[in-house]
Design a protein around this motif. Structure first.
Motif, PDB file in Angstrom:
ATOM      1  N   UNK A 363       2.812   0.172  10.599  1.00 48.17           N
ATOM      2  CA  UNK A 363       1.761  -0.833  10.651  1.00 48.17           C
ATOM      3  C   UNK A 363       1.880  -1.737   9.439  1.00 48.17           C
ATOM      4  N   UNK A 364       1.843  -3.059   9.675  1.00 44.54           N
ATOM      5  CA  UNK A 364       1.756  -4.029   8.598  1.00 44.54           C
ATOM      6  C   UNK A 364       0.291  -4.416   8.428  1.00 44.54           C
ATOM      7  N   UNK A 365      -0.227  -4.212   7.225  1.00 35.56           N
ATOM      8  CA  UNK A 365      -1.622  -4.550   6.950  1.00 35.56           C
ATOM      9  C   UNK A 365      -1.689  -5.676   5.934  1.00 35.56           C
ATOM     10  N   UNK A 366      -2.556  -6.626   6.183  1.00 35.15           N
ATOM     11  CA  UNK A 366      -2.790  -7.707   5.247  1.00 35.15           C
ATOM     12  C   UNK A 366      -3.904  -7.270   4.304  1.00 35.15           C
ATOM     13  N   UNK A 367      -3.570  -7.051   3.026  1.00 35.51           N
ATOM     14  CA  UNK A 367      -4.521  -6.487   2.073  1.00 35.51           C
ATOM     15  C   UNK A 367      -4.650  -7.414   0.865  1.00 35.51           C
ATOM     16  N   UNK A 368      -5.772  -7.323   0.133  1.00 40.01           N
ATOM     17  CA  UNK A 368      -5.914  -8.136  -1.088  1.00 40.01           C
ATOM     18  C   UNK A 368      -4.857  -7.770  -2.125  1.00 40.01           C
ATOM     19  N   UNK A 369      -4.331  -8.778  -2.798  1.00 46.50           N
ATOM     20  CA  UNK A 369      -3.373  -8.567  -3.874  1.00 46.50           C
ATOM     21  C   UNK A 369      -4.128  -8.491  -5.193  1.00 46.50           C
ATOM     22  N   UNK A 370      -3.830  -7.461  -5.983  1.00 48.59           N
ATOM     23  CA  UNK A 370      -4.499  -7.270  -7.271  1.00 48.59           C
ATOM     24  C   UNK A 370      -3.515  -7.594  -8.387  1.00 48.59           C
ATOM     25  N   UNK A 371      -3.928  -8.510  -9.264  1.00 52.91           N
ATOM     26  CA  UNK A 371      -3.039  -8.938 -10.342  1.00 52.91           C
ATOM     27  C   UNK A 371      -3.672  -8.662 -11.702  1.00 52.91           C
ATOM     28  N   UNK A 372      -2.829  -8.691 -12.726  1.00 51.76           N
ATOM     29  CA  UNK A 372      -3.302  -8.634 -14.110  1.00 51.76           C
ATOM     30  C   UNK A 372      -3.801 -10.032 -14.464  1.00 51.76           C
ATOM     31  N   UNK A 392      -0.092  -5.599  -9.473  1.00 50.39           N
ATOM     32  CA  UNK A 392      -0.160  -4.141  -9.547  1.00 50.39           C
ATOM     33  C   UNK A 392       0.196  -3.548  -8.187  1.00 50.39           C
ATOM     34  N   UNK A 393       1.176  -2.634  -8.163  1.00 48.55           N
ATOM     35  CA  UNK A 393       1.594  -1.972  -6.917  1.00 48.55           C
ATOM     36  C   UNK A 393       1.150  -0.513  -6.876  1.00 48.55           C
ATOM     37  N   UNK A 394       1.251   0.185  -8.005  1.00 53.78           N
ATOM     38  CA  UNK A 394       0.908   1.609  -8.019  1.00 53.78           C
ATOM     39  C   UNK A 394       0.452   2.011  -9.410  1.00 53.78           C
ATOM     40  N   UNK A 395      -0.449   3.010  -9.454  1.00 57.05           N
ATOM     41  CA  UNK A 395      -0.925   3.581 -10.718  1.00 57.05           C
ATOM     42  C   UNK A 395      -0.823   5.093 -10.613  1.00 57.05           C
ATOM     43  N   UNK A 423       3.392   0.651 -11.773  1.00 51.28           N
ATOM     44  CA  UNK A 423       4.475  -0.082 -11.130  1.00 51.28           C
ATOM     45  C   UNK A 423       3.943  -1.452 -10.762  1.00 51.28           C
ATOM     46  N   UNK A 424       4.671  -2.491 -11.190  1.00 49.06           N
ATOM     47  CA  UNK A 424       4.220  -3.859 -10.928  1.00 49.06           C
ATOM     48  C   UNK A 424       5.347  -4.668 -10.280  1.00 49.06           C
ATOM     49  N   UNK A 425       4.963  -5.796  -9.721  1.00 46.51           N
ATOM     50  CA  UNK A 425       5.944  -6.749  -9.212  1.00 46.51           C
ATOM     51  C   UNK A 425       5.898  -7.991 -10.086  1.00 46.51           C
TER      52      UNK A 425
END
Length: 444
Positions: A363-372, A392-395, A423-425
């Protein structure tokens, strides 16, 4: 350079005054109305219809007349009898342009006011929604508190608006009544602050449910900044950014209730240039203190009733990592739906509003992107190499797309001494960083 900390300050300080005459009321014969609220970053969010359009408001004891802003997610909203004005709020910015509107219909549950006055702020940069994770369209305060006895239960996250004519106080040994002082449509309460172990200072503080912070104090001859502090961005008001020094006090007391090692901040004096007369006010009490009580606000009789709840002994929330977060658009996240046996599983909860199934296994989900959105100078995150704009991708091994913004912030600031792996992009590359949370008040 000082970057923005995760604190919101909504209260407005200087507004031209309307005449009176507007009132909120319950349907005939109804004694109270119960409304559920969301508690986000210590702020109380309530649903209100304005001229038939559903909006989200911060319930803010520090504001006089309702203010609308950030209406970009609405196709249209009607406001009546409009004129242009200039207003000045807390902060270092210039006065801002706004609209003044009369005779609007406000509806909160069964509560209604058909002749509500309001302001509309036109500055598009005044958008607190990305930092809270949900759309916020305005703030409302005195006009509601004036017309009801407001019983705010932070534990169950509901508010009862009582008709004052029918409300009767119930005796409870765990409750404590304190006097309220009302000045220019704002409520103040007296307390004590212990800056040192055995030295207390009497303070008069603005009750400010529109601030997500704990205690703000104004420096004077009697109230001096403790030795251990750090310079920080304290928040943003309608008048601009607010800077100051962040610290903690030995204790602060409201009546017989004492909060030890309470978080405190001393805003720079320039932030209060818009206030012509502070009177004997020494600071403000924000949501991080108020949420520790279930509270009855009785403006008519100038009484506030406090009863401590399950949040009372909770540790104060600090930004140990130095990372500030906000939503910034959306992104697609791929999720596998098949379990190890090859069976497709169903998930009831999804955090995106768009899902695409691919061959029944993904499943592809459109989710909010969280940034610094900002990093405090000298913080563990800055020293580790994180930068403003990183996604931010993972904590700590947890993919963050299934968590709310406030939950991710808590993951990054769990407790001092904890090792955090992020983990960030950045520029289409995934990077990993590790740092240890530290107490900013401890000397090296």
């Amino acid at each position: 350079m000082i970057k923005k900390q995760f604190v919101i300050v909504f209260f407005l300080l200087v507004l031209p005054l309307f005449g009176l005459g507007q009132t909120f009321g319950l349907p005939h014969g109804q004694k109270h109305e119960k409304v559920k609220f969301q508690l986000i970053n210590n702020l109380v969010i309530v649903p209100i219809e304005v001229n038939g359009t559903p909006l989200s408001f911060v319930l803010d004891t520090g504001v006089s007349t309702p203010i609308l802003f950030n209406l970009s997610d609405k196709d249209s909203i009607q406001i009546n009898e409009v004129s242009e004005i200039t207003i000045q709020g807390l902060g270092e910015g210039e006065p801002i342009q706004a609209l003044r509107s009369r005779n609007n219909s406000f509806k909160l549950g069964s509560i209604q006011n058909k002749s509500q006055r309001l302001y509309v702020v036109l500055d598009k940069s005044l958008n607190f929604s990305p930092s809270l994770g949900i759309p916020i369209h305005g703030i409302i305060g005195y006009d509601v508190f004036r017309d009801f006895v407001v019983e705010m239960n932070y534990s169950s996250r509901n508010i009862k608006f009582h008709d004052p004519e029918f409300y009767r106080y119930k005796k409870n040994n765990k409750n404590q009544e304190l006097p309220l002082t009302l000045i220019r449509k704002k409520a103040y309460v007296d307390g004590e602050v212990f800056l040192k172990d055995d030295e207390s200072v009497s303070v008069r503080m603005l009750l400010d449910t529109g601030s997500s912070d704990a205690i703000w104090l104004l420096e004077n001859e009697d109230i001096q900044i403790p030795e251990n502090f750090y310079v920080d961005f304290l928040g943003r008001g309608l008048g601009g950014d607010v800077y100051g020094k962040r610290t903690r006090v030995k204790s602060m007391k409201l009546g017989d209730f004492a909060l030890k090692n309470a978080k405190a901040a001393f805003p720079d004096k320039v932030s209060f240039n818009a206030i012509k007369n502070l009177g004997n006010r020494n600071g403000s009490l924000g949501g991080e203190v108020l949420k520790r009580f279930n509270i009855i606000f009785d403006y008519r009789n100038q009484i506030i009733t406090l009863r401590k709840n399950g949040n009372f002994k909770a540790p104060f929330q600090y930004n140990f990592s130095g990372i500030d977060l906000q939503h910034d658009g959306v992104r697609y996240v791929a999720e596998r739906l098949a379990n190890p046996s090859g069976l497709v599983t169903e998930k009831e909860d999804t955090f995106g509003n768009v899902q695409i199934l691919m061959e029944n296994t993904t499943r592809l989900s459109l989710v909010p992107e969280i940034i610094v959105s900002g990093i405090r100078a000298g913080s563990p995150a800055e020293e580790a190499g994180l930068k403003e704009g990183d996604v931010i991708l993972a904590v700590n091994g947890k993919s963050i797309h299934s968590y709310k913004l406030q939950e991710v912030f808590q993951m990054l600031n769990e407790k001092k001494g904890k090792r955090i792996r992020v983990v960030i992009e950045r520029f289409d590359s995934d990077l990993a960083f590790t740092f240890v949370l530290k107490d900013m008040f401890e000397k090296p």
